[in-house]
Design a protein around this motif. Structure first.
Motif, PDB file in Angstrom:
ATOM      1  N   HIS A 118      49.798  95.547 -50.254  1.00  0.00           N
ATOM      2  CA  HIS A 118      50.802  96.369 -50.938  1.00  0.00           C
ATOM      3  C   HIS A 118      50.362  97.824 -51.125  1.00  0.00           C
ATOM      4  CE1 HIS A 118      52.679  92.519 -51.491  1.00  0.00           C
ATOM      5  NE2 HIS A 118      51.573  92.077 -52.076  1.00  0.00           N
ATOM      6  N   VAL A 119      49.691  98.355 -50.112  1.00  0.00           N
ATOM      7  CA  VAL A 119      49.202  99.732 -50.135  1.00  0.00           C
ATOM      8  C   VAL A 119      50.383 100.697 -50.027  1.00  0.00           C
ATOM      9  CG1 VAL A 119      47.945 101.419 -48.729  1.00  0.00           C
ATOM     10  CG2 VAL A 119      46.904  99.213 -49.279  1.00  0.00           C
ATOM     11  N   THR A 120      50.377 101.717 -50.873  1.00  0.00           N
ATOM     12  CA  THR A 120      51.405 102.755 -50.808  1.00  0.00           C
ATOM     13  C   THR A 120      50.820 104.146 -50.556  1.00  0.00           C
ATOM     14  OG1 THR A 120      51.378 103.012 -53.225  1.00  0.00           O
ATOM     15  CG2 THR A 120      52.990 101.460 -52.299  1.00  0.00           C
ATOM     16  N   PHE A 121      49.493 104.253 -50.514  1.00  0.00           N
ATOM     17  CA  PHE A 121      48.887 105.558 -50.215  1.00  0.00           C
ATOM     18  C   PHE A 121      48.935 105.796 -48.703  1.00  0.00           C
ATOM     19  CE2 PHE A 121      45.398 102.476 -50.871  1.00  0.00           C
ATOM     20  CZ  PHE A 121      44.751 102.512 -49.645  1.00  0.00           C
ATOM     21  N   PRO A 122      48.767 107.045 -48.265  1.00  0.00           N
ATOM     22  CA  PRO A 122      48.863 107.361 -46.835  1.00  0.00           C
ATOM     23  C   PRO A 122      47.797 106.649 -45.997  1.00  0.00           C
ATOM     24  CG  PRO A 122      48.951 109.365 -48.148  1.00  0.00           C
ATOM     25  CD  PRO A 122      48.579 108.253 -49.077  1.00  0.00           C
ATOM     26  N   ILE A 123      48.228 106.168 -44.836  1.00  0.00           N
ATOM     27  CA  ILE A 123      47.343 105.530 -43.858  1.00  0.00           C
ATOM     28  C   ILE A 123      47.489 106.300 -42.541  1.00  0.00           C
ATOM     29  CG2 ILE A 123      46.823 103.414 -42.559  1.00  0.00           C
ATOM     30  CD1 ILE A 123      46.338 102.909 -45.452  1.00  0.00           C
ATOM     31  N   THR A 124      46.363 106.574 -41.911  1.00  0.00           N
ATOM     32  CA  THR A 124      46.388 107.293 -40.639  1.00  0.00           C
ATOM     33  C   THR A 124      46.537 106.323 -39.480  1.00  0.00           C
ATOM     34  OG1 THR A 124      44.009 107.204 -40.118  1.00  0.00           O
ATOM     35  CG2 THR A 124      44.733 108.941 -41.651  1.00  0.00           C
ATOM     36  N   ALA A 125      46.751 106.862 -38.311  1.00  0.00           N
ATOM     37  CA  ALA A 125      46.671 106.073 -37.087  1.00  0.00           C
ATOM     38  C   ALA A 125      45.211 105.669 -36.887  1.00  0.00           C
ATOM     39  CB  ALA A 125      47.158 106.905 -35.905  1.00  0.00           C
ATOM     40  N   LYS A 126      44.971 104.665 -36.065  1.00  0.00           N
ATOM     41  CA  LYS A 126      43.607 104.219 -35.796  1.00  0.00           C
ATOM     42  C   LYS A 126      42.803 105.402 -35.269  1.00  0.00           C
ATOM     43  CE  LYS A 126      43.231 100.538 -33.210  1.00  0.00           C
ATOM     44  NZ  LYS A 126      42.871  99.309 -32.483  1.00  0.00           N
ATOM     45  N   THR A 127      41.609 105.580 -35.829  1.00  0.00           N
ATOM     46  CA  THR A 127      40.812 106.777 -35.595  1.00  0.00           C
ATOM     47  C   THR A 127      39.340 106.418 -35.465  1.00  0.00           C
ATOM     48  OG1 THR A 127      42.354 108.041 -36.974  1.00  0.00           O
ATOM     49  CG2 THR A 127      40.201 109.017 -36.634  1.00  0.00           C
ATOM     50  N   SER A 128      38.635 107.110 -34.604  1.00  0.00           N
ATOM     51  CA  SER A 128      37.189 106.943 -34.514  1.00  0.00           C
ATOM     52  C   SER A 128      36.523 107.764 -35.612  1.00  0.00           C
ATOM     53  CB  SER A 128      36.693 107.395 -33.138  1.00  0.00           C
ATOM     54  OG  SER A 128      35.324 107.134 -33.005  1.00  0.00           O
ATOM     55  N   VAL A 129      35.522 107.163 -36.278  1.00  0.00           N
ATOM     56  CA  VAL A 129      34.864 107.853 -37.390  1.00  0.00           C
ATOM     57  C   VAL A 129      33.378 108.102 -37.139  1.00  0.00           C
ATOM     58  CG1 VAL A 129      36.526 106.918 -39.036  1.00  0.00           C
ATOM     59  CG2 VAL A 129      34.344 105.749 -38.729  1.00  0.00           C
ATOM     60  N   LYS A 130      32.871 107.655 -35.991  1.00  0.00           N
ATOM     61  CA  LYS A 130      31.455 107.875 -35.688  1.00  0.00           C
ATOM     62  C   LYS A 130      31.272 108.203 -34.214  1.00  0.00           C
ATOM     63  CE  LYS A 130      29.881 103.268 -34.449  1.00  0.00           C
ATOM     64  NZ  LYS A 130      28.802 102.332 -34.544  1.00  0.00           N
ATOM     65  N   GLY A 131      30.131 108.780 -33.921  1.00  0.00           N
ATOM     66  CA  GLY A 131      29.779 109.068 -32.534  1.00  0.00           C
ATOM     67  C   GLY A 131      30.453 110.312 -31.979  1.00  0.00           C
ATOM     68  N   PRO A 132      30.320 110.520 -30.680  1.00  0.00           N
ATOM     69  CA  PRO A 132      30.832 111.742 -30.065  1.00  0.00           C
ATOM     70  C   PRO A 132      32.354 111.855 -30.094  1.00  0.00           C
ATOM     71  CG  PRO A 132      30.007 110.236 -28.385  1.00  0.00           C
ATOM     72  CD  PRO A 132      29.641 109.646 -29.723  1.00  0.00           C
ATOM     73  N   ASN A 133      33.059 110.732 -30.228  1.00  0.00           N
ATOM     74  CA  ASN A 133      34.519 110.763 -30.276  1.00  0.00           C
ATOM     75  C   ASN A 133      35.068 110.733 -31.702  1.00  0.00           C
ATOM     76  OD1 ASN A 133      34.714 110.790 -27.447  1.00  0.00           O
ATOM     77  ND2 ASN A 133      34.463 108.572 -27.393  1.00  0.00           N
ATOM     78  N   ALA A 134      34.203 110.916 -32.676  1.00  0.00           N
ATOM     79  CA  ALA A 134      34.642 110.886 -34.070  1.00  0.00           C
ATOM     80  C   ALA A 134      35.685 111.978 -34.323  1.00  0.00           C
ATOM     81  CB  ALA A 134      33.457 111.082 -35.005  1.00  0.00           C
ATOM     82  N   HIS A 135      36.615 111.663 -35.201  1.00  0.00           N
ATOM     83  CA  HIS A 135      37.621 112.631 -35.633  1.00  0.00           C
ATOM     84  C   HIS A 135      36.900 113.853 -36.197  1.00  0.00           C
ATOM     85  CE1 HIS A 135      40.642 114.425 -38.279  1.00  0.00           C
ATOM     86  NE2 HIS A 135      41.545 113.839 -37.501  1.00  0.00           N
ATOM     87  N   PRO A 136      37.436 115.059 -36.010  1.00  0.00           N
ATOM     88  CA  PRO A 136      36.785 116.264 -36.521  1.00  0.00           C
ATOM     89  C   PRO A 136      36.465 116.220 -38.023  1.00  0.00           C
ATOM     90  CG  PRO A 136      38.519 116.872 -34.994  1.00  0.00           C
ATOM     91  CD  PRO A 136      38.624 115.378 -35.195  1.00  0.00           C
ATOM     92  N   PHE A 137      37.315 115.566 -38.827  1.00  0.00           N
ATOM     93  CA  PHE A 137      36.993 115.435 -40.253  1.00  0.00           C
ATOM     94  C   PHE A 137      35.666 114.715 -40.428  1.00  0.00           C
ATOM     95  CE2 PHE A 137      36.644 112.776 -43.996  1.00  0.00           C
ATOM     96  CZ  PHE A 137      36.830 113.683 -45.017  1.00  0.00           C
ATOM     97  N   TYR A 138      35.451 113.642 -39.687  1.00  0.00           N
ATOM     98  CA  TYR A 138      34.225 112.862 -39.837  1.00  0.00           C
ATOM     99  C   TYR A 138      33.014 113.596 -39.280  1.00  0.00           C
ATOM    100  CZ  TYR A 138      36.418 108.938 -42.050  1.00  0.00           C
ATOM    101  OH  TYR A 138      37.064 108.145 -42.959  1.00  0.00           O
TER     102      TYR A 138
END
Length: 190
Positions: A118-138
């Protein structure tokens, strides 16, 4: 032998590309990048732009649907309910980086987050969070807090009002842990 003044003038010249070493002509220092410079693709389209939450704390959590920590979605929703009216934003970032525990697509992620927990907070699309392909935020977060990198699902970064990482919590720390609530409350009043 070059004296100190000549050496400084040479360094300024090299850095600015000109022979002008006067502080009158020096460029202003660049400000550090903040979290507000990033955005994520939303799970169901559109963008989740962190600049839209500028001046407010943001809890960014990499999530997964098939993880032993997946029940933390309930605790995240509890935090969201408790603090959102005071300015907190929580953003779930589904990732398949740890143990392949987010193998599904949009509908499977939405089913787990929204229907099961029952989550109502924003959810992103599937994203890489580690390594060379990590999202810029990470990549930015790794530079901000190199000792606090996500090592599994449900790692939590608390971005303070100033747009920098105020705190980080490992996967083992439940969202409802007093340390998390205290850090959020502190960020809300900072």
């Amino acid at each position: 032998m070059i004296n100190r003044r000549q050496m400084i003038a040479t360094m300024v010249w090299a850095a600015t590309g000109s022979g002008v070493a006067s502080s009158v002509h020096a460029q202003p220092a660049m400000s550090r990048i903040t979290a507000y410079g990033f955005s994520f693709q939303g799970l169901k389209g559109g963008d989740i732009r962190l600049v839209d939450y500028a001046g407010k704390p943001i809890l960014v959590v990499n999530t997964a649907s098939l993880c032993g920590y997946t029940p933390q979605y309930a605790g995240l929703q509890q935090l969201w309910t408790q603090f959102r009216d005071r300015g907190l934003t929580i953003i779930g970032v589904p990732s398949n980086d740890f143990g392949g525990q987010e193998p599904g697509g949009t509908s499977e992620i939405a089913e787990t987050a929204e229907q099961t927990y029952h989550v109502t907070f924003p959810i992103t699309a599937k994203t890489s969070v580690k390594g060379p392909n990590a999202h810029p935020f990470y990549k930015w977060a790794a530079a901000e807090r190199p000792a606090d990198l996500p090592s599994w699902n449900f790692h939590k970064y608390l971005v303070g009002r100033d747009g920098h990482i105020a705190d980080a919590f490992s996967s083992r720390i439940e969202p409802t842990d007093t340390r998390v609530a205290t850090a959020i409350a502190r960020s809300l009043t900072a």
